[in-house]
Design a protein around this motif. Structure first.
Motif, PDB file in Angstrom:
ATOM      1  N   ARG A 112       0.837  -1.208   0.000  1.00 36.70           N
ATOM      2  CA  ARG A 112       0.000   0.000   0.000  1.00 36.70           C
ATOM      3  C   ARG A 112       0.871   1.257   0.000  1.00 36.70           C
ATOM      4  N   PHE A 113       1.929   1.245   0.816  1.00 37.24           N
ATOM      5  CA  PHE A 113       2.824   2.395   0.895  1.00 37.24           C
ATOM      6  C   PHE A 113       3.535   2.605  -0.442  1.00 37.24           C
ATOM      7  N   ASP A 114       4.082   1.535  -1.016  1.00 35.70           N
ATOM      8  CA  ASP A 114       4.776   1.640  -2.310  1.00 35.70           C
ATOM      9  C   ASP A 114       3.844   2.145  -3.400  1.00 35.70           C
ATOM     10  N   ASN A 115       2.614   1.641  -3.414  1.00 37.86           N
ATOM     11  CA  ASN A 115       1.659   2.097  -4.419  1.00 37.86           C
ATOM     12  C   ASN A 115       1.319   3.572  -4.235  1.00 37.86           C
ATOM     13  N   ALA A 116       1.217   4.018  -2.988  1.00 44.27           N
ATOM     14  CA  ALA A 116       0.947   5.435  -2.733  1.00 44.27           C
ATOM     15  C   ALA A 116       2.101   6.288  -3.251  1.00 44.27           C
ATOM     16  N   LEU A 117       3.343   5.827  -3.050  1.00 44.31           N
ATOM     17  CA  LEU A 117       4.495   6.574  -3.561  1.00 44.31           C
ATOM     18  C   LEU A 117       4.491   6.629  -5.084  1.00 44.31           C
ATOM     19  N   ARG A 118       4.136   5.521  -5.733  1.00 39.08           N
ATOM     20  CA  ARG A 118       4.112   5.491  -7.199  1.00 39.08           C
ATOM     21  C   ARG A 118       3.091   6.476  -7.758  1.00 39.08           C
ATOM     22  N   LYS A 119       1.998   6.654  -7.035  1.00 37.47           N
ATOM     23  CA  LYS A 119       0.916   7.501  -7.528  1.00 37.47           C
ATOM     24  C   LYS A 119       1.080   8.970  -7.135  1.00 37.47           C
ATOM     25  N   HIS A 120       2.007   9.242  -6.215  1.00 39.34           N
ATOM     26  CA  HIS A 120       2.151  10.608  -5.723  1.00 39.34           C
ATOM     27  C   HIS A 120       2.903  11.479  -6.725  1.00 39.34           C
ATOM     28  N   ASN A 121       2.499  12.720  -6.824  1.00 38.27           N
ATOM     29  CA  ASN A 121       3.148  13.676  -7.711  1.00 38.27           C
ATOM     30  C   ASN A 121       4.221  14.424  -6.907  1.00 38.27           C
ATOM     31  N   PHE A 122       5.494  14.136  -7.180  1.00 37.37           N
ATOM     32  CA  PHE A 122       6.598  14.757  -6.458  1.00 37.37           C
ATOM     33  C   PHE A 122       7.110  16.029  -7.141  1.00 37.37           C
ATOM     34  N   ILE A 123       6.537  16.409  -8.268  1.00 39.58           N
ATOM     35  CA  ILE A 123       7.029  17.582  -8.998  1.00 39.58           C
ATOM     36  C   ILE A 123       6.983  18.846  -8.144  1.00 39.58           C
ATOM     37  N   PRO A 124       5.902  19.134  -7.410  1.00 42.93           N
ATOM     38  CA  PRO A 124       5.909  20.349  -6.581  1.00 42.93           C
ATOM     39  C   PRO A 124       7.030  20.330  -5.529  1.00 42.93           C
ATOM     40  N   LEU A 125       7.318  19.173  -4.949  1.00 37.28           N
ATOM     41  CA  LEU A 125       8.388  19.070  -3.966  1.00 37.28           C
ATOM     42  C   LEU A 125       9.733  19.385  -4.613  1.00 37.28           C
ATOM     43  N   TYR A 127      10.308  21.018  -7.357  1.00 38.14           N
ATOM     44  CA  TYR A 127      10.305  22.422  -7.766  1.00 38.14           C
ATOM     45  C   TYR A 127      10.676  23.320  -6.587  1.00 38.14           C
ATOM     46  N   GLN A 128      10.050  23.085  -5.430  1.00 35.55           N
ATOM     47  CA  GLN A 128      10.327  23.914  -4.254  1.00 35.55           C
ATOM     48  C   GLN A 128      11.767  23.733  -3.761  1.00 35.55           C
ATOM     49  N   LEU A 129      12.296  22.500  -3.827  1.00 43.60           N
ATOM     50  CA  LEU A 129      13.680  22.273  -3.414  1.00 43.60           C
ATOM     51  C   LEU A 129      14.654  23.012  -4.325  1.00 43.60           C
ATOM     52  N   VAL A 130      14.451  22.892  -5.629  1.00 41.01           N
ATOM     53  CA  VAL A 130      15.338  23.578  -6.581  1.00 41.01           C
ATOM     54  C   VAL A 130      15.192  25.084  -6.421  1.00 41.01           C
ATOM     55  N   ARG A 131      13.984  25.553  -6.259  1.00 43.05           N
ATOM     56  CA  ARG A 131      13.749  26.996  -6.079  1.00 43.05           C
ATOM     57  C   ARG A 131      14.480  27.504  -4.831  1.00 43.05           C
ATOM     58  N   GLY A 132      14.417  26.727  -3.730  1.00 35.86           N
ATOM     59  CA  GLY A 132      15.112  27.115  -2.503  1.00 35.86           C
ATOM     60  C   GLY A 132      16.620  27.153  -2.695  1.00 35.86           C
ATOM     61  N   LEU A 133      17.171  26.187  -3.433  1.00 38.22           N
ATOM     62  CA  LEU A 133      18.610  26.183  -3.706  1.00 38.22           C
ATOM     63  C   LEU A 133      19.006  27.388  -4.557  1.00 38.22           C
ATOM     64  N   VAL A 134      18.162  27.740  -5.528  1.00 38.97           N
ATOM     65  CA  VAL A 134      18.448  28.909  -6.377  1.00 38.97           C
ATOM     66  C   VAL A 134      18.417  30.184  -5.536  1.00 38.97           C
ATOM     67  N   GLU A 135      17.414  30.331  -4.676  1.00 39.00           N
ATOM     68  CA  GLU A 135      17.279  31.531  -3.858  1.00 39.00           C
ATOM     69  C   GLU A 135      18.465  31.700  -2.910  1.00 39.00           C
ATOM     70  N   LYS A 136      19.053  30.609  -2.453  1.00 40.05           N
ATOM     71  CA  LYS A 136      20.200  30.673  -1.544  1.00 40.05           C
ATOM     72  C   LYS A 136      21.533  30.645  -2.295  1.00 40.05           C
ATOM     73  N   ASN A 137      21.467  30.650  -3.623  1.00 37.18           N
ATOM     74  CA  ASN A 137      22.671  30.577  -4.455  1.00 37.18           C
ATOM     75  C   ASN A 137      23.517  29.343  -4.131  1.00 37.18           C
ATOM     76  N   THR A 138      22.859  28.232  -3.861  1.00 38.83           N
ATOM     77  CA  THR A 138      23.590  26.999  -3.555  1.00 38.83           C
ATOM     78  C   THR A 138      23.345  25.906  -4.589  1.00 38.83           C
ATOM     79  N   LEU A 139      22.582  26.211  -5.636  1.00 40.26           N
ATOM     80  CA  LEU A 139      22.290  25.195  -6.640  1.00 40.26           C
ATOM     81  C   LEU A 139      23.542  24.838  -7.433  1.00 40.26           C
ATOM     82  N   ARG A 140      24.243  25.841  -7.969  1.00 43.70           N
ATOM     83  CA  ARG A 140      25.431  25.549  -8.787  1.00 43.70           C
ATOM     84  C   ARG A 140      26.504  24.822  -7.973  1.00 43.70           C
ATOM     85  N   PRO A 141      26.848  25.281  -6.746  1.00 40.67           N
ATOM     86  CA  PRO A 141      27.839  24.527  -5.974  1.00 40.67           C
ATOM     87  C   PRO A 141      27.392  23.092  -5.681  1.00 40.67           C
ATOM     88  N   ALA A 142      26.109  22.884  -5.436  1.00 37.03           N
ATOM     89  CA  ALA A 142      25.604  21.536  -5.174  1.00 37.03           C
ATOM     90  C   ALA A 142      25.750  20.666  -6.417  1.00 37.03           C
TER      91      ALA A 142
END
Length: 161
Positions: A112-125, A127-142
């Motif tokens: 049930r847990f694995d199926n829930a993960l397969r069906k979940h949309n992780f794109i917003p997560l 997007y927010q992680l990359v956006r946070g790295l860009v805002e802190k200027n840590t994306l390129r070093p990472a």
């Protein structure tokens, strides 16, 4: 593209053997990737039915044991010892069956847990992680650290199929 119903049969292995061989012969000699799936009953139900049988046997033997103890004769005492041993074995079997049911329940919870993960949309997560790295200027070093780590990581050989 999906399951194929080959009809009801009494001997599954005999019935599908030819079907499987025919299907495999349609592919090249070097092809080794095949999927074979069989539909079976829920093991929890089968185990539950076995637990019911064991419980009935334990109840029957417990009644027999009480009757033997009331009799009190020497032969009855020897038979009572044998019946106690049988009850002990059945109790152990029941405990093992309960453990198997718990394992099956755990598998279904993981499914049930694995199926829930397969069906979940992780794109917003992401997007927010990359956006946070860009805002802190840590994306390129990472990204540079990840590229350097990839260069030092040992390479694995590709699959040989």
């Amino acid at each position: 593209p999906g399951p194929i119903d080959h009809g009801a049969t009494d001997d599954w292995l005999e019935a599908v053997g030819g079907v499987i061989q025919k299907r495999m012969s349609e592919y090249s000699q070097s092809e080794i990737r095949f999927n074979l799936m069989a539909v079976i009953g829920d093991r929890r139900k089968i185990l539950g039915e076995r637990i019911s049988v064991v419980d009935a046997d334990i109840s029957r033997l417990t009644v027999r044991l009480e009757a033997l103890r009331l009799d009190g004769g020497e032969a009855s005492q020897a038979e009572a010892t044998r019946v106690e041993s049988q009850i002990g074995k059945l109790s152990s079997e029941r405990t093992g069956l309960e453990c198997m049911v718990e394992r099956e329940n755990g598998k279904f919870a993981r499914y049930r847990f694995d199926n829930a993960l397969r069906k979940h949309n992780f794109i917003p997560l992401v997007y927010q992680l990359v956006r946070g790295l860009v805002e802190k200027n840590t994306l390129r070093p990472a990204m540079e650290r990840a590229a350097d780590a990839a260069k030092t990581r040992p390479r694995r050989a590709p699959p040989s199929w």
